[in-house]
Design a protein around this motif. Structure first.
Motif, mmCIF file in Angstrom:
data_model
loop_
_atom_site.group_PDB
_atom_site.id
_atom_site.type_symbol
_atom_site.label_atom_id
_atom_site.label_comp_id
_atom_site.label_asym_id
_atom_site.label_seq_id
_atom_site.Cartn_x
_atom_site.Cartn_y
_atom_site.Cartn_z
ATOM 1 N N ALA A 16 2.121 -1.890 -6.098
ATOM 2 C CA ALA A 16 0.886 -1.023 -5.373
ATOM 3 C C ALA A 16 0.024 -0.228 -6.432
ATOM 4 O O ALA A 16 -1.017 -0.367 -6.207
ATOM 5 N N VAL A 17 0.824 0.530 -7.331
ATOM 6 C CA VAL A 17 -0.035 1.099 -8.400
ATOM 7 C C VAL A 17 -0.414 0.377 -9.069
ATOM 8 O O VAL A 17 -1.792 0.644 -9.614
ATOM 9 N N LEU A 41 0.684 -1.257 -0.042
ATOM 10 C CA LEU A 41 0.114 0.017 -0.030
ATOM 11 C C LEU A 41 0.796 1.423 0.067
ATOM 12 O O LEU A 41 1.836 1.408 0.922
ATOM 13 N N LEU A 42 0.958 2.053 -1.132
ATOM 14 C CA LEU A 42 1.499 3.103 -1.008
ATOM 15 C C LEU A 42 0.637 4.324 -0.435
ATOM 16 O O LEU A 42 -0.554 4.825 -0.973
ATOM 17 N N LEU A 43 1.036 5.467 0.174
ATOM 18 C CA LEU A 43 0.469 6.561 0.694
ATOM 19 C C LEU A 43 0.917 7.602 -0.105
ATOM 20 O O LEU A 43 2.234 7.968 0.511
ATOM 21 N N GLN A 44 0.402 8.554 -0.958
ATOM 22 C CA GLN A 44 1.191 9.461 -1.700
ATOM 23 C C GLN A 44 0.821 10.866 -0.769
ATOM 24 O O GLN A 44 -0.391 11.247 -0.578
ATOM 25 N N LEU A 93 -1.755 12.801 -7.799
ATOM 26 C CA LEU A 93 -1.662 11.251 -8.453
ATOM 27 C C LEU A 93 -1.756 11.430 -10.138
ATOM 28 O O LEU A 93 -1.006 10.614 -10.794
ATOM 29 N N TRP A 141 6.745 4.928 -11.761
ATOM 30 C CA TRP A 141 5.406 4.827 -10.976
ATOM 31 C C TRP A 141 4.538 3.933 -11.178
ATOM 32 O O TRP A 141 3.926 3.198 -10.501
ATOM 33 N N SER A 193 -0.452 14.101 -0.025
ATOM 34 C CA SER A 193 -1.715 14.699 -0.756
ATOM 35 C C SER A 193 -1.774 16.463 -0.375
ATOM 36 O O SER A 193 -2.802 17.032 -0.466
ATOM 37 N N GLN A 217 -3.746 -0.092 -5.243
ATOM 38 C CA GLN A 217 -3.457 0.121 -3.801
ATOM 39 C C GLN A 217 -2.835 1.422 -3.418
ATOM 40 O O GLN A 217 -1.634 1.320 -2.936
ATOM 41 N N VAL A 218 -3.292 2.274 -3.802
ATOM 42 C CA VAL A 218 -2.754 3.591 -3.539
ATOM 43 C C VAL A 218 -3.467 4.708 -2.650
ATOM 44 O O VAL A 218 -4.825 4.915 -3.204
ATOM 45 N N ASP A 236 -7.938 2.560 4.213
ATOM 46 C CA ASP A 236 -7.065 1.805 2.896
ATOM 47 C C ASP A 236 -6.629 0.315 3.326
ATOM 48 O O ASP A 236 -6.306 -0.510 2.574
#
Length: 336
Positions: A297-298, A271-274, A283, A292, A276, A302-303, A327
């Motif tokens: 995960a992408v 799981l990636l958390l970008q 994104l 990327w 925000s 699962q982002v 998430d």
């Protein structure tokens, strides 16, 4: 993009004095600070944050100007400032996350530009107290030379460097109560209850997904910044409730480890958390970054979002923690 760094964490308080009162703040079962009865003295006012930074005034402050992230937390607890500085509106004209529910129609916006402030505009509000965050000796969003600012009103700097989220949440609630927010009112009690409930949800989600690898990043077309949970802040809180974050090679004093895109697979993520924040890369723009797009995960969709500068309000943190729990519950371990 500005990334303040953090130095080694301060010890967490277990019993804390509420500034300006003779009361104590006790910890609930989940570690959430709950103020007890207010015993405000007849004269004088003081506040001390978890790092020991103290401001003492002859009289209780009535007019407060604050950095937008501080103002947001105070507002959530029912205390209204008279002026704000810092992020208020995004480039797209939307409210910045830092300003929260502060009514900018009723509050004077002094400056939204980092390091710039009109002393005359500030003075026109006749503040009794100015509040901002501090990163070591840096007074956040204020001009580097703060003498002119401090000539208008005393400056309270809440030290962020080296502090965990729970300590800073307690600092901001303590300040709200010291300024006059009702520690037993629904705004405070409801926020504390909601926060504790959100932590229970996060713990349940991580217990159900113990092997899930989560990586918080601030990705741009040029580089990948991997967040360092050892630096404290919100990621430390998440890790304490079971979120499996990587041990980066960044020093504990740094919030991020900078990687090239060729190194993007250094820390495998389910799981990636970008990041925000409004100043970060959306994104949609990262979709054009070829590396990327190939991250597992992408590819798996699962982002999630990482609200890297959430105001230190139990209300705001409950929302963030609950979103992270969702998430994690919806993600599955991936093959790497």
């Amino acid at each position: 993009m500005i990334f303040p760094t953090a130095s080694p964490r301060r010890g967490r308080r277990s019993i804390m004095p509420v500034a300006g009162t003779g009361a104590l703040v006790l910890l609930s079962a989940c570690g959430t600070a709950v103020p007890t009865e207010d015993e405000r003295p007849a004269e004088g006012w003081s506040f001390s944050d978890g790092a020991g930074n103290e401001v003492t005034l002859d009289e209780h402050p009535q007019r407060v100007v604050a950095y937008s992230g501080v103002a947001s937390a105070l507002w959530d607890y029912g205390y209204e400032v008279v002026g704000v500085f810092g992020p208020v509106t995004t480039a797209g004209g939307q409210p910045d996350p830092q300003i929260g529910d502060v009514d900018t129609e009723r509050v004077e916006v002094i400056s939204e530009t980092y390091g710039e402030m009109s002393v005359e505009k500030l003075a026109s509000l006749e503040p009794d107290l100015i509040v901002t965050h501090a990163y070591d000796d840096l007074a956040w969003y204020l001009p580097e030379e703060v003498d002119q600012i401090e000539a208008v009103a005393p400056l309270l700097r809440i030290q962020v460097t080296g502090a965990g989220a729970e300590e800073l949440l307690a600092d901001h609630l303590d300040l709200a109560v010291a300024l006059g927010a009702d520690p037993h009112g629904e705004a405070v009690a409801g926020a504390l209850h909601d926060f504790d409930a959100s932590l229970a949800e996060l713990s349940a989600a991580t217990e159900d997904r113990p092997a899930l690898k989560v990586v918080a990043v601030s990705a741009s077309p040029e580089n990948l910044y991997v967040a360092n949970a050892a630096a404290g802040g919100d990621l430390e809180l998440f890790a304490e409730h079971g979120v499996r974050l990587p041990e980066t090679d960044a020093p504990d004093t740094d919030q991020f480890e900078e990687l090239s895109w060729e190194e993007a697979d250094k820390y495998p993520a389910d799981l990636l958390l970008q990041d925000s924040r409004p100043t970060s890369t959306p994104l949609a723009d990262l979709a054009d970054q070829p590396t990327w797009r190939t991250l597992p995960a992408v590819e798996a969709g699962q982002v999630g979002a990482w609200a890297a500068e959430t105001p230190y309000s139990y209300t705001r943190y409950a929302e963030v923690v609950r979103a992270l729990a969702a998430d994690i519950s919806e993600a599955e371990p991936l093959e790497h």
